[in-house]
Design a protein around this motif. Structure first.
Motif, PDB file in Angstrom:
ATOM      1  N   VAL A  30      19.943  62.858  31.683  1.00  0.00           N
ATOM      2  CA  VAL A  30      20.756  63.967  31.180  1.00  0.00           C
ATOM      3  C   VAL A  30      20.190  64.397  29.832  1.00  0.00           C
ATOM      4  N   GLU A  31      20.605  65.587  29.372  1.00  0.00           N
ATOM      5  CA  GLU A  31      20.156  66.045  28.059  1.00  0.00           C
ATOM      6  C   GLU A  31      20.769  65.142  26.996  1.00  0.00           C
ATOM      7  N   SER A  32      19.904  64.577  26.193  1.00  0.00           N
ATOM      8  CA  SER A  32      20.391  63.604  25.218  1.00  0.00           C
ATOM      9  C   SER A  32      19.406  63.456  24.083  1.00  0.00           C
ATOM     10  N   VAL A  33      19.918  62.902  22.998  1.00  0.00           N
ATOM     11  CA  VAL A  33      19.110  62.528  21.842  1.00  0.00           C
ATOM     12  C   VAL A  33      19.361  61.050  21.586  1.00  0.00           C
ATOM     13  N   ALA A  34      18.300  60.277  21.430  1.00  0.00           N
ATOM     14  CA  ALA A  34      18.437  58.845  21.160  1.00  0.00           C
ATOM     15  C   ALA A  34      17.691  58.508  19.888  1.00  0.00           C
ATOM     16  N   ALA A  35      18.387  57.858  18.970  1.00  0.00           N
ATOM     17  CA  ALA A  35      17.795  57.431  17.702  1.00  0.00           C
ATOM     18  C   ALA A  35      17.626  55.913  17.719  1.00  0.00           C
ATOM     19  N   LYS A  36      16.492  55.443  17.245  1.00  0.00           N
ATOM     20  CA  LYS A  36      16.216  54.004  17.230  1.00  0.00           C
ATOM     21  C   LYS A  36      15.580  53.613  15.910  1.00  0.00           C
ATOM     22  N   LEU A  37      16.024  52.490  15.378  1.00  0.00           N
ATOM     23  CA  LEU A  37      15.495  51.954  14.127  1.00  0.00           C
ATOM     24  C   LEU A  37      15.122  50.497  14.335  1.00  0.00           C
ATOM     25  N   VAL A  38      13.915  50.118  13.928  1.00  0.00           N
ATOM     26  CA  VAL A  38      13.473  48.724  13.942  1.00  0.00           C
ATOM     27  C   VAL A  38      12.921  48.412  12.556  1.00  0.00           C
ATOM     28  N   GLN A  39      13.426  47.357  11.928  1.00  0.00           N
ATOM     29  CA  GLN A  39      12.982  47.033  10.581  1.00  0.00           C
ATOM     30  C   GLN A  39      12.845  45.518  10.408  1.00  0.00           C
TER      31      GLN A  39
ATOM     32  N   ASP B 104       9.797  37.734   2.771  1.00  0.00           N
ATOM     33  CA  ASP B 104       9.915  37.301   1.377  1.00  0.00           C
ATOM     34  C   ASP B 104       8.563  37.406   0.690  1.00  0.00           C
ATOM     35  N   ASP B 105       8.512  37.002  -0.582  1.00  0.00           N
ATOM     36  CA  ASP B 105       7.277  37.136  -1.348  1.00  0.00           C
ATOM     37  C   ASP B 105       6.182  36.183  -0.884  1.00  0.00           C
ATOM     38  N   MET B 106       6.515  35.240   0.019  1.00  0.00           N
ATOM     39  CA  MET B 106       5.516  34.340   0.586  1.00  0.00           C
ATOM     40  C   MET B 106       5.036  34.816   1.957  1.00  0.00           C
ATOM     41  N   GLY B 107       5.526  35.988   2.383  1.00  0.00           N
ATOM     42  CA  GLY B 107       5.101  36.539   3.658  1.00  0.00           C
ATOM     43  C   GLY B 107       5.851  35.995   4.862  1.00  0.00           C
ATOM     44  N   LYS B 108       6.958  35.263   4.649  1.00  0.00           N
ATOM     45  CA  LYS B 108       7.733  34.706   5.758  1.00  0.00           C
ATOM     46  C   LYS B 108       8.836  35.676   6.164  1.00  0.00           C
ATOM     47  N   LYS B 109       8.991  35.844   7.476  1.00  0.00           N
ATOM     48  CA  LYS B 109       9.992  36.762   8.004  1.00  0.00           C
ATOM     49  C   LYS B 109      11.393  36.237   7.716  1.00  0.00           C
ATOM     50  N   ARG B 110      12.238  37.115   7.157  1.00  0.00           N
ATOM     51  CA  ARG B 110      13.606  36.721   6.815  1.00  0.00           C
ATOM     52  C   ARG B 110      14.654  37.471   7.621  1.00  0.00           C
ATOM     53  N   LEU B 111      14.335  38.678   8.113  1.00  0.00           N
ATOM     54  CA  LEU B 111      15.320  39.443   8.870  1.00  0.00           C
ATOM     55  C   LEU B 111      14.612  40.395   9.819  1.00  0.00           C
ATOM     56  N   ARG B 112      15.144  40.483  11.034  1.00  0.00           N
ATOM     57  CA  ARG B 112      14.698  41.484  11.989  1.00  0.00           C
ATOM     58  C   ARG B 112      15.929  42.207  12.498  1.00  0.00           C
ATOM     59  N   HIS B 113      15.862  43.551  12.527  1.00  0.00           N
ATOM     60  CA  HIS B 113      17.025  44.328  12.928  1.00  0.00           C
ATOM     61  C   HIS B 113      16.569  45.528  13.741  1.00  0.00           C
ATOM     62  N   SER B 114      17.269  45.791  14.845  1.00  0.00           N
ATOM     63  CA  SER B 114      17.009  46.988  15.638  1.00  0.00           C
ATOM     64  C   SER B 114      18.342  47.559  16.116  1.00  0.00           C
ATOM     65  N   VAL B 115      18.407  48.878  16.177  1.00  0.00           N
ATOM     66  CA  VAL B 115      19.625  49.552  16.635  1.00  0.00           C
ATOM     67  C   VAL B 115      19.217  50.818  17.372  1.00  0.00           C
ATOM     68  N   ARG B 116      19.933  51.117  18.454  1.00  0.00           N
ATOM     69  CA  ARG B 116      19.646  52.305  19.244  1.00  0.00           C
ATOM     70  C   ARG B 116      20.957  52.949  19.654  1.00  0.00           C
ATOM     71  N   GLN B 117      21.038  54.292  19.466  1.00  0.00           N
ATOM     72  CA  GLN B 117      22.250  55.033  19.820  1.00  0.00           C
ATOM     73  C   GLN B 117      21.876  56.339  20.502  1.00  0.00           C
ATOM     74  N   PRO B 118      22.236  56.496  21.797  1.00  0.00           N
ATOM     75  CA  PRO B 118      22.037  57.784  22.471  1.00  0.00           C
ATOM     76  C   PRO B 118      23.233  58.725  22.212  1.00  0.00           C
ATOM     77  N   TYR B 119      22.926  60.005  22.229  1.00  0.00           N
ATOM     78  CA  TYR B 119      23.971  61.031  22.076  1.00  0.00           C
ATOM     79  C   TYR B 119      23.755  62.050  23.181  1.00  0.00           C
ATOM     80  N   TYR B 120      24.799  62.252  24.034  1.00  0.00           N
ATOM     81  CA  TYR B 120      24.678  63.125  25.187  1.00  0.00           C
ATOM     82  C   TYR B 120      25.137  64.545  24.832  1.00  0.00           C
ATOM     83  N   LEU B 121      24.328  65.527  25.228  1.00  0.00           N
ATOM     84  CA  LEU B 121      24.600  66.923  24.908  1.00  0.00           C
ATOM     85  C   LEU B 121      25.283  67.653  26.054  1.00  0.00           C
TER      86      LEU B 121
END
Length: 695
Positions: free
Chosen positions: A504-513, A517-534
């Protein structure tokens, strides 16, 4: 003494590799009188088979007899060593006499100690001896015996009139006991298993291991349950090429009539067949150099769930939907071919005539490639599905998906854009369906995407982010697929159905971040996706999907994944967990909640822990709780004590185990305790006491 043993071990490797044939004798003082040679003072003697040391030695060159006196150390080959005050060895016949005698086998860490021993080329015999693999001083366990014989060729130790000790306390007596000191793979009896259940009575299983060749072996597992019946299970393991391996298991159990009638069992005989096989380079080596292929078979056939429940005393088949799979793929530089099949046995049913099967699925994929110009890329994906069953609607589905995508970038690659044309078509042919015998559906939709990748370093952390926006516009579609094929019974569902993936006609926004830390070790991973139907005919918002993982430290990890349905204003899936792994301690806790349209509502908690207490103790436990049904599906708590020469494990556990009765699926609550003592290398003794009750 330690320096002498090290010297003997070092020289032994030289003897082995140099293949010295003549006897050589080294000492501070050496005299010869005819055929007799006498030596004294740090005597070393080595021959083709032996390396020996003593304070004094007498050797006869004609007969090959060698007498050693005081502080005698003997190294035979690489692994056998002994110590005594007196030894008489014939270097030609390999016969010997030792007084007293201490023997050590480096391969198994087994030692023996006695007043006297005699040996030959293939054996040695001891009297009034003690054997163990623990520390020589104050061993945790030991076995005393009146006579023992070690077969050097088979590495099997036979003991007579044995008395087993824990420390210095006698525990039990056996007139005869034997075990192997060789850790290599070989034919023989494996460790027996013994347990006791209130309903089933005494359980005894004696595994028999047959290994005539390097590339296959066979294990037979006959068992008896005194109140229930007898069974035989077998497993054939094999390696048929450098690129493949597999195993085939076959077994059955016959119930006693009285037990089957009392428990109202559907079948008096439970039987099954299992096979697993995996292979690479099946035919790919006959094709181009870059070709790859792989075969995976996981097959199970059984007449009811008790075939799995009765395999061993510890079997617990909690999953009542048995799935067999066949997967094969062949991949080259541009093309991929796949053959898949799934066969389901729903053990909750009396028969599986209405269970939907996938036999087979054929898959062809053309990898992304340029279409005339470098920025224009196409790919093709096509599949054939055969959904079949004896009773009910069956179907054959043909589908093809062919996207064509144009890529470009703006502002010095800061903003990347893509435009794609997506073509999809499917044809479904039904069997045993009222109304239409076939249906066709095809569509086209456009998709516009814009995305950026950002990264920035701060004083104490580093941040990366990918932001993506997809705009989907349907172009045209024709036809429809009205039939949804699905098999669902009491919450057990096979997720196979005819689907067109309607766009269907839609818009989907996605964020991955990510945050580092200062030693190069991963501290957080986050992703979110939201579709919007027109489209006005639909609700505005599609399901919100969110995933986050927080790495608090090297040990702590927090995770949460959820899907929220705006249409029904509820969470359709939530999974949360916390994990702690600070070796040697581990802990995890998770909760899963499912409330989707195609699924029965489920909610359950799981937790487990494992920790080392001090030098020898390891505690562990786990629990599974069904929140929706409000009952503990299983839990256990145990303690393992591990030492150099032995370990012992205590476990108490409860579980809900399914069974098939004449009235259909049922379950029992099985609870009891389990104890196992493992003595290296002689084997293990285990005992289990369980009680069953109707749930």
């Amino acid at each position: 003494m330690l320096k002498r043993i090290v010297l003997l071990c070092t020289l032994s490797f030289c003897v082995v590799f140099a293949k010295v044939e003549n006897v050589e004798l080294l000492a501070n003082t050496v005299t010869k009188n005819g055929e007799w040679v006498e030596a004294s003072g740090e005597v070393l003697v080595y021959s083709e088979r032996y390396l020996l040391s003593a304070d004094r030695a007498v050797y006869n060159e004609e007969t090959g007899e060698l007498e050693l006196f005081d502080n005698v150390s003997v190294l035979r080959g690489v692994y056998e060593s002994s110590q005594s005050n007196y030894a008489k060895i014939n270097l030609k016949t390999d016969e010997g006499d030792y007084q007293p005698f201490f023997y050590y086998d480096q391969r198994s860490d087994v030692w023996m100690q006695c007043e006297s021993a005699i040996s030959g080329p293939a054996y040695f015999v001891t009297d009034n001896s003690v054997v163990s693999s623990c520390n020589v001083q104050n061993p945790d366990w030991k076995i005393g015996f009146s006579e023992g014989k070690l077969n050097r060729e088979t590495s099997f130790l036979h003991l007579y009139n044995t008395l087993f000790y824990i420390q210095d306390v006698p525990v039990f007596y056996l007139p005869y006991f034997a075990f192997s000191t060789d850790k290599t793979r070989r034919t023989g009896l494996l460790i027996p298993m013994i347990s006791y259940g209130k309903k089933e009575g005494l359980f005894y299983e004696q595994p028999i291991y047959i290994a005539p060749h390097d590339n296959w072996d066979l294990e037979l597992n006959p068992q008896i349950r005194t109140n229930r019946g007898e069974g035989l299970y077998s497993t054939l393991r094999f390696v048929d090429s450098p690129y493949s391996k597999g195993h085939v298991a076959l077994g059955g159990f016959k119930e006693k009539s009285a037990y089957a009638e009392e428990e109202n069992l559907k079948n008096k005989e439970h039987y099954g067949l299992e096979a697993q096989y995996q292979r690479s380079r099946l035919i790919s080596h006959l094709l181009k150099k870059e070709a790859r292929d792989g075969l995976w078979l996981d097959f199970t056939y059984l007449n009811d769930i008790d075939y799995l429940n009765l395999k061993t005393s510890e079997s617990d088949a909690s999953n009542q939907l048995i799935t067999s799979r066949l997967n094969y793929y062949l991949s080259q530089e541009d093309d991929y071919l796949g053959l898949y099949a799934k066969y389901y046995i729903d053990t909750k049913k009396i028969n599986n005539d209405t269970t939907l099967q996938e036999l087979p699925t054929l898959h062809y994929h053309r990898f992304s490639n340029y279409f005339f110009i470098p920025n224009l890329v196409y790919s093709v994906d096509s599949q054939f599905h055969n959904y079949t069953r004896d009773k009910g609607i069956s179907a054959r589905q043909y589908e093809i998906n062919a996207p064509l995508t144009f890529y470009t970038a703006l502002f010095d690659d800061f903003l990347r854009l893509s435009v794609s044309e997506n073509f999809y078509a499917t044809y479904v042919q039904y069997d045993n369906k009222r109304g239409k015998n076939s249906e066709t559906f095809y569509r086209n939709y456009h998709q516009f995407s814009a995305y950026i990748d950002l990264a920035k370093a701060y004083e104490t952390f580093y941040h990366t982010m990918n932001v993506r926006l997809d705009y989907t516009v349907p172009s045209f579609d024709h036809g429809e697929i009205s039939e949804r094929i699905i098999e669902q019974d009491s919450g057990v569902e096979i997720n196979n159905f005819i689907s067109t993936g309607h766009e269907v006609e839609s818009v989907a926004a996605k964020l991955v971040q990510y945050f580092y830390d200062d030693m190069g070790k991963k501290r957080l991973r986050h992703s979110v996706r939201q579709p919007y139907y027109l489209e006005k005919s639909l609700y505005k918002y599609g399901d919100l999907e969110n995933s986050i993982a927080v790495y608090l430290s090297e040990a702590w990890t927090l995770r949460n994944d959820f899907k929220y349905s705006h249409e029904f204003q509820k969470f359709s899936r939530v999974q949360s967990s916390v994990g702690w792994n600070a070796s040697p301690h581990k802990f995890s806790f998770s909760h899963t909640f499912l409330d989707e349209k195609t699924d029965a509502r489920k909610s359950y908690l799981t937790a487990s822990f494992e920790t080392t207490l001090g030098k020898y103790y390891n505690a562990f436990g786990s629990v599974n709780y069904d929140v929706e049904e409000s009952y503990l599906s299983s839990w256990r708590l145990g303690l393992k004590v591990s030492k150099k020469c032995w370990d012992y494990t205590f476990i108490y556990r409860e579980s809900v185990t399914p069974k098939l009765t004449s009235a259909g699926s049922d379950s029992v609550n099985r609870r009891g305790f389990y104890i196992m003592f493992n003595f290296y290398p002689i084997g293990a003794v285990q005992y289990e006491h369980t009680v069953e009750a109707e749930r």
